[in-house]
Design a protein around this motif. Sequence first.
Motif, PDB file in Angstrom:
ATOM      1  N   PRO A 105      17.206  28.037  85.493  1.00 15.74           N
ATOM      2  CA  PRO A 105      16.573  26.862  84.863  1.00 15.74           C
ATOM      3  C   PRO A 105      15.404  27.205  83.948  1.00 15.74           C
ATOM      4  CG  PRO A 105      15.962  27.028  87.181  1.00 15.74           C
ATOM      5  CD  PRO A 105      17.031  28.049  86.954  1.00 15.74           C
ATOM      6  N   ARG A 106      14.989  28.473  83.937  1.00 17.82           N
ATOM      7  CA  ARG A 106      13.900  28.865  83.034  1.00 17.82           C
ATOM      8  C   ARG A 106      14.383  29.034  81.586  1.00 17.82           C
ATOM      9  NH1 ARG A 106      10.576  33.762  85.472  1.00 17.82           N
ATOM     10  NH2 ARG A 106       9.437  33.364  83.535  1.00 17.82           N
ATOM     11  N   ILE A 107      15.699  28.957  81.383  1.00 16.35           N
ATOM     12  CA  ILE A 107      16.244  29.006  80.021  1.00 16.35           C
ATOM     13  C   ILE A 107      16.588  27.581  79.592  1.00 16.35           C
ATOM     14  CG2 ILE A 107      18.042  29.918  78.520  1.00 16.35           C
ATOM     15  CD1 ILE A 107      18.388  32.234  80.434  1.00 16.35           C
ATOM     16  N   LYS A 108      15.888  27.097  78.603  1.00 14.20           N
ATOM     17  CA  LYS A 108      16.141  25.768  78.066  1.00 14.20           C
ATOM     18  C   LYS A 108      17.037  25.903  76.833  1.00 14.20           C
ATOM     19  CE  LYS A 108      13.523  23.865  81.128  1.00 14.20           C
ATOM     20  NZ  LYS A 108      14.165  23.116  82.244  1.00 14.20           N
ATOM     21  N   LEU A 109      18.175  25.211  76.838  1.00 16.68           N
ATOM     22  CA  LEU A 109      19.164  25.351  75.784  1.00 16.68           C
ATOM     23  C   LEU A 109      18.964  24.314  74.682  1.00 16.68           C
ATOM     24  CD1 LEU A 109      22.325  26.081  77.948  1.00 16.68           C
ATOM     25  CD2 LEU A 109      20.812  27.701  76.781  1.00 16.68           C
ATOM     26  N   PHE A 110      19.169  24.771  73.438  1.00 17.94           N
ATOM     27  CA  PHE A 110      19.027  23.907  72.269  1.00 17.94           C
ATOM     28  C   PHE A 110      20.252  24.059  71.379  1.00 17.94           C
ATOM     29  CE2 PHE A 110      14.841  24.803  73.869  1.00 17.94           C
ATOM     30  CZ  PHE A 110      14.188  23.576  73.803  1.00 17.94           C
ATOM     31  N   GLU A 111      20.417  23.092  70.503  1.00 15.98           N
ATOM     32  CA  GLU A 111      21.586  23.077  69.627  1.00 15.98           C
ATOM     33  C   GLU A 111      21.568  24.230  68.643  1.00 15.98           C
ATOM     34  OE1 GLU A 111      23.804  20.011  66.496  1.00 15.98           O
ATOM     35  OE2 GLU A 111      22.067  19.373  67.680  1.00 15.98           O
ATOM     36  N   ASN A 112      20.368  24.611  68.207  1.00 14.87           N
ATOM     37  CA  ASN A 112      20.245  25.736  67.273  1.00 14.87           C
ATOM     38  C   ASN A 112      18.855  26.337  67.424  1.00 14.87           C
ATOM     39  OD1 ASN A 112      18.415  24.186  65.496  1.00 14.87           O
ATOM     40  ND2 ASN A 112      20.267  23.015  65.003  1.00 14.87           N
ATOM     41  N   PHE A 113      18.621  27.440  66.717  1.00 19.55           N
ATOM     42  CA  PHE A 113      17.351  28.136  66.871  1.00 19.55           C
ATOM     43  C   PHE A 113      16.194  27.394  66.224  1.00 19.55           C
ATOM     44  CE2 PHE A 113      19.999  31.659  68.179  1.00 19.55           C
ATOM     45  CZ  PHE A 113      19.274  32.095  69.269  1.00 19.55           C
ATOM     46  N   GLY A 114      16.474  26.618  65.176  1.00 19.70           N
ATOM     47  CA  GLY A 114      15.408  25.822  64.581  1.00 19.70           C
ATOM     48  C   GLY A 114      14.813  24.862  65.594  1.00 19.70           C
ATOM     49  N   ALA A 115      15.688  24.233  66.377  1.00 22.60           N
ATOM     50  CA  ALA A 115      15.220  23.309  67.409  1.00 22.60           C
ATOM     51  C   ALA A 115      14.451  24.050  68.500  1.00 22.60           C
ATOM     52  CB  ALA A 115      16.402  22.561  68.006  1.00 22.60           C
ATOM     53  N   ALA A 116      14.912  25.253  68.833  1.00 20.36           N
ATOM     54  CA  ALA A 116      14.216  26.047  69.854  1.00 20.36           C
ATOM     55  C   ALA A 116      12.812  26.414  69.389  1.00 20.36           C
ATOM     56  CB  ALA A 116      15.020  27.305  70.175  1.00 20.36           C
ATOM     57  N   VAL A 117      12.683  26.768  68.094  1.00 21.07           N
ATOM     58  CA  VAL A 117      11.362  27.132  67.561  1.00 21.07           C
ATOM     59  C   VAL A 117      10.445  25.913  67.539  1.00 21.07           C
ATOM     60  CG1 VAL A 117      10.122  27.968  65.538  1.00 21.07           C
ATOM     61  CG2 VAL A 117      12.241  29.094  66.241  1.00 21.07           C
TER      62      VAL A 117
END
Length: 566
Positions: free
Chosen positions: A470-482
């Motif tokens: 659960p320490r990895i939060k998933l996003f649709e793309n890297f822009g959203a992660a940043v």
Amino acid sequence: MKRISSLILLATLALAACGPAATPTAAPPTEAPSVAPTEAPAMAPVETPTQAPTTAPTAAPTAAPPEEGALAGVPKTLRLPDLGGRTVVAVTGNDYTPLNFVDPLTGKAVGWEYDAVNEICRRLNCTVDWQVTSWDTMIAAVQEGQFDVGMDGITITDERKQQVDFSIPYMVSQQFMLVRADEERFSTPEEFAADPNLLIGSQTGTTNFYVAVYEVLDGNEANPRIKLFENFGAAVQALIAGDVDMVLMDAASSRGYIGANPDKLKIVGEPLGTEEFGFIFTPGSDLVEPFNAAITQMKADGYLDYLNTRWFFLSDPNAEDVYDRLPDLGGRTVVAVTGNDYTPLNFVDPLTGKAVGWEYDAVNEICRRLNCTVDWQVTSWDTMIAAVQEGQFDVGMDGITITDERKQQVDFSIPYMVSQQFMLVRADEERFSTPEEFAADPNLLIGSQTGTTNFYVAVYEVLDGNEANPRIKLFENFGAAVQALIAGDVDMVLMDAASSRGYIGANPDKLKIVGEPLGTEEFGFIFTPGSDLVEPFNAAIQTMKDDGFIEHLNTRWFFLYEPSGQ
């Protein structure tokens, strides 16, 4: 993998933001094909490449960004004037190898200046209408407006500036004395001038002619010691035959003639004269400023270095060379797919709304070299490999890491890029600087995208090997992660150094990189199993590594492009 991890850029990024050096500094690649120019008006081209062609990247980063200030004033990628599809009538002489000539193997007009102006119009959104005229009439014809832009290795002089407008220099040249291999009578201009029996071969109206008159002989333009020929190819043949004793020529072209006649010719003495070449325009032309902006950008992003390497070191107009040996796909349409989700490899530019990026430019160039047409398609990362495997698309790309597992599903090209990943964090982060320190704090979160190598590196090289951690939060793309990183919703995003620099450049007070690189991966294009495109693509990729085109792409997209769209 999917995403880039710190690109292994080529050995050095020598960005010629101020133009080629006035003194030749490059040596040709070992055993490169010889270049044997046959004709040359108006001045000989320069020996401007500063690097020999490179081979595949190594496994450790060796390149640094351009020095601070080196790109000051350089128009950013995709931020040039838009000429709206305008037709530009361009003229040359087809008489100066390797700047402009008819390839005897294909019958097509090609050369350094053809490629340069075609690239300028790609960047400015114009179409080139190529025309041919003689050197003797070119300047007057452009002056009168018969053509929009002219080129033939034309030296910028104050006298010519009274007739036409010039671009900024695109090349700098010096001339040397080309002589027969057994010449022992002279090695300096003074020694040549002192012997009244020695003759120079030249072409009237060229800078070479005036250097012969004013820097070697006595200033008399009618001096009978200068024998005039229709072109430089004829002058060199006269030199070999013993009808003249010296021809003035740039070092790069001289190397070509020497390569074609290794037992018959050599260079003696120091360089004579330094000239700058420019494109010429009708006085008052509104094309000068856009062309200057494009040339400036092409110097900065390494495109001119690529042209120098290609045309002065790797092309051979007298025989089959590496480009002639590339497969010809006969205009075939290649259906290519990407995700438009990974800046700067493939994405929709916010300024123009167009799909652009490193991989777009690379595959478009591959098809220019192989004579194919790209039909661009878009799909999601999650379905791409399966879709290419099933033959829905011919070739796929999205920063895909070559792995043994994926080789069971699709065929890969040779690597076009090598990457490593770094920890991108907020600028004020002080809690960790190593993967071990990050893993030791259960409150710290990673932002990632499922199915990417970055995700697996997070799982297996940073955390505990649990893909559901659960320490990895998933996003649709890297822009959203940043964006989540900046907002404080996660504490680290794994990303290649070059892309991280882009995000840091857009948010200089909000982001930084910490720690050492994690993981090394090779990226490749993917193909339907058994595809007959793999071998041609591999051949084209290798030439693009050898002639510096891939280095140009690295510089353009990782150091010049601003992902913020500002």
